[in-house]
Design a protein around this motif. Sequence first.
Motif, PDB file in Angstrom:
ATOM      1  N   ARG A  35       0.839  -1.208   0.000  1.00  0.00           N
ATOM      2  CA  ARG A  35       0.000   0.000   0.000  1.00  0.00           C
ATOM      3  C   ARG A  35       0.873   1.257   0.000  1.00  0.00           C
ATOM      4  NH1 ARG A  35      -2.715  -2.936   4.154  1.00  0.00           N
ATOM      5  NH2 ARG A  35      -4.667  -3.873   3.411  1.00  0.00           N
ATOM      6  N   THR A  36       1.997   1.189   0.696  1.00  0.00           N
ATOM      7  CA  THR A  36       2.858   2.366   0.831  1.00  0.00           C
ATOM      8  C   THR A  36       3.695   2.628  -0.412  1.00  0.00           C
ATOM      9  OG1 THR A  36       2.990   1.993   3.231  1.00  0.00           O
ATOM     10  CG2 THR A  36       4.668   3.427   2.238  1.00  0.00           C
ATOM     11  N   ASN A  37       4.198   1.559  -1.035  1.00  0.00           N
ATOM     12  CA  ASN A  37       5.216   1.716  -2.073  1.00  0.00           C
ATOM     13  C   ASN A  37       4.695   1.622  -3.501  1.00  0.00           C
ATOM     14  OD1 ASN A  37       7.254   1.949  -0.114  1.00  0.00           O
ATOM     15  ND2 ASN A  37       7.437  -0.272   0.059  1.00  0.00           N
ATOM     16  N   HIS A  39       2.375   2.688  -6.394  1.00  0.00           N
ATOM     17  CA  HIS A  39       1.526   3.830  -6.748  1.00  0.00           C
ATOM     18  C   HIS A  39       1.058   3.680  -8.193  1.00  0.00           C
ATOM     19  CE1 HIS A  39       2.941   5.631  -3.016  1.00  0.00           C
ATOM     20  NE2 HIS A  39       4.188   5.435  -3.414  1.00  0.00           N
ATOM     21  N   LYS A  41      -1.272   4.721 -11.231  1.00  0.00           N
ATOM     22  CA  LYS A  41      -1.939   5.953 -11.667  1.00  0.00           C
ATOM     23  C   LYS A  41      -3.351   5.641 -12.135  1.00  0.00           C
ATOM     24  CE  LYS A  41       2.294   8.413 -12.874  1.00  0.00           C
ATOM     25  NZ  LYS A  41       3.061   9.106 -13.948  1.00  0.00           N
ATOM     26  N   THR A  48      -9.327   1.891  -3.551  1.00  0.00           N
ATOM     27  CA  THR A  48      -8.026   2.347  -4.028  1.00  0.00           C
ATOM     28  C   THR A  48      -7.380   1.248  -4.876  1.00  0.00           C
ATOM     29  OG1 THR A  48      -6.764   1.460  -2.157  1.00  0.00           O
ATOM     30  CG2 THR A  48      -7.753   3.664  -1.898  1.00  0.00           C
ATOM     31  N   ASN A 106       5.531   0.247 -11.713  1.00  0.00           N
ATOM     32  CA  ASN A 106       4.725  -0.415 -10.684  1.00  0.00           C
ATOM     33  C   ASN A 106       5.258  -1.814 -10.388  1.00  0.00           C
ATOM     34  OD1 ASN A 106       1.847   1.065 -12.247  1.00  0.00           O
ATOM     35  ND2 ASN A 106       2.883   1.767 -10.385  1.00  0.00           N
ATOM     36  N   GLN A 109       8.174  -1.320  -8.182  1.00  0.00           N
ATOM     37  CA  GLN A 109       7.709  -0.947  -6.840  1.00  0.00           C
ATOM     38  C   GLN A 109       7.200  -2.170  -6.075  1.00  0.00           C
ATOM     39  OE1 GLN A 109       4.746   1.957  -7.838  1.00  0.00           O
ATOM     40  NE2 GLN A 109       6.249   3.558  -8.344  1.00  0.00           N
TER      41      GLN A 109
END
Length: 457
Positions: A35-37, A39, A41, A48, A106, A109
Motif C-alpha cells: 500500500r505504501t510503495n 503507486h 496511476k 483504491t 509499478n 515498486q
Amino acid sequence: MNECITPTTNHFSPTASLAAIGVKLNQQDLFGPIRTNVHIKQKTVKHTPADKLYDAWISLLAGAHGLVEINTRLRTDPGLQRAFGRSACAEQSVVQETLDACTADNVTQLQQALDEIFRRHSQSVHHDYQARFLLLDVDISGLPCGPKAAFATKGYFAGQYHRRGRQLGRVLATEYAEVVVDRLFAGNVQLIKALQPLVEAAEETLQLDEAKRARAILRVDAGAGTLDDLNWLLSRGYEVLAKEYSGQRVLRLAKTVTEWVQDPDWPERSFGWVTEPPTNYVRPVERIAVRCRRQDGTFAYGVLICSLSAEQVLAMLGRTILQAVDPVAVLAAYVTFYDLRGGGIETSLKGDKQGLGLTKRNKKRFEAQHMLVLLGSLAHNVVIWARQWLMSPPIQRCGILRMVRDVFHISGLLRFDALTHVVEIVLNQDACLARSLIHPLRELLTPLHIVASLGET
C-alpha cells in the motif's frame, strides 16, 4: 446498570479457517509495504488501487484460478473480507482494469515491497550461515498463454509443442520452501539467459554479502550449466551443483570414466568419476558422469559438476562423515543431492500451478501478468508461513495444493463485534482436518483475543 452489552453479527464462511489466517495477516499489516510503495496511476472511486490488488491476492489464497472468481469466492463472503480487514470487495472487472493500468515502474515498486515483506517475515533471511549452507534452487518454467499477449513467443513448454507463452524464473530457498525471487520473461528465454538476473535479484532480497555467498549453494539444471555461467557463480563465491550444458562435452567426458558403479537404489542407472582434469573452471570442482539405460538398450548420459567436498555433501544429506572413505557412498551422495532438486523447486512450481492457479490467469499486457506473478509468489510464501504457524503433523504434510484446497477451506461461523472485529471462529466439526487444526488455531488466535472452537458444548 453498569453492564455493557456488545452486539455481535454472525457470518457463515466456506473458508473460516482461511479467515483465521486473514486475521493474523491483518494484525501484522502484511500488505502494508505494498500500500505504501506501489503507486498505480488510477483514480479512486470506491476502492483504491492497492485495495484492488489486495482483493486479487486474497482471492488467490481462497483458491481462485481466475480473477473472475473474485466475484464468487470473495465478494460473496463478507466474513472473509472483514477478517482480512476489508469492509467490501471490488468487482472483478475493476480489479482487471487496475492490473491493466500497471506500468514497469509499478512492477519494480511491487518487487521492492515484496523484498521488504520477505525480510520481515521469512525464515531464510535469518538463516544461520555459520551452522550450515543455505541451499538455493534456480529454475525456469513455462507459462503458456495466447499468441496475442505481449512477449508471448515460441519456446519450451513441457508436452506442448508449437505453443506460445512466457517463462517464469524462480529462486527458491529450498530448506524453507520460500520463494525468494519470481521474475517473468519472454517465452523464448532460457535459464542460460535468466540465471544472472535471477541470482542478482536474490542477492538483493537476501542481502547476500561475500561472506554469505560463500555459505550458499546454488543448484541448477543443465540449462545453466555452461562454463561461463558456472564460472560467474564460482567467481562470486557461491558453491555450485549443476549439470553440464553441452551434450557433446557430456559424451566426451563420459568416455573418460574408468569404472562405472551401479546405483544401489536404481538398477538402470550407474555413475562414475570423470578423470579428465577440470582445468577451465576458476575454482576446483568435482565431475561425476551418470548414465541411464533407455528402453531400446542404449544409454542417456549426463555430467554433474559440484564445487562441494564429499564431506560437505554428506553433511547436507544428514549422513555420517565416515562414509567419505567409501567411494560408492560418495558417488551416490553427489547424485542423490542433485536428485533432491526434484523435490525442491520443481515441486514448488508444480504446487503453485495446481494450488494457486499459476498458469490459469493470463493477461495480455506483460506488466499486468508480471504483477499477478508477484502476487502469486507472495501467496505462496504466506501459505508456507501459515503452515509453520499451524504446527500439527497432518498440516505439516500438506503441500500448496492441499493447504489451499483443504486446510483453507474448512467452513464455519465467524462472529464480529460492533467494530467489525472478529471475536470468535467456530469451525465445522465434521470437516476432516478441523480437529487437527483447532489447537494450533487457538494458540495463534488467543493472543489476539479471539476464541476458536468446534462449536461443542
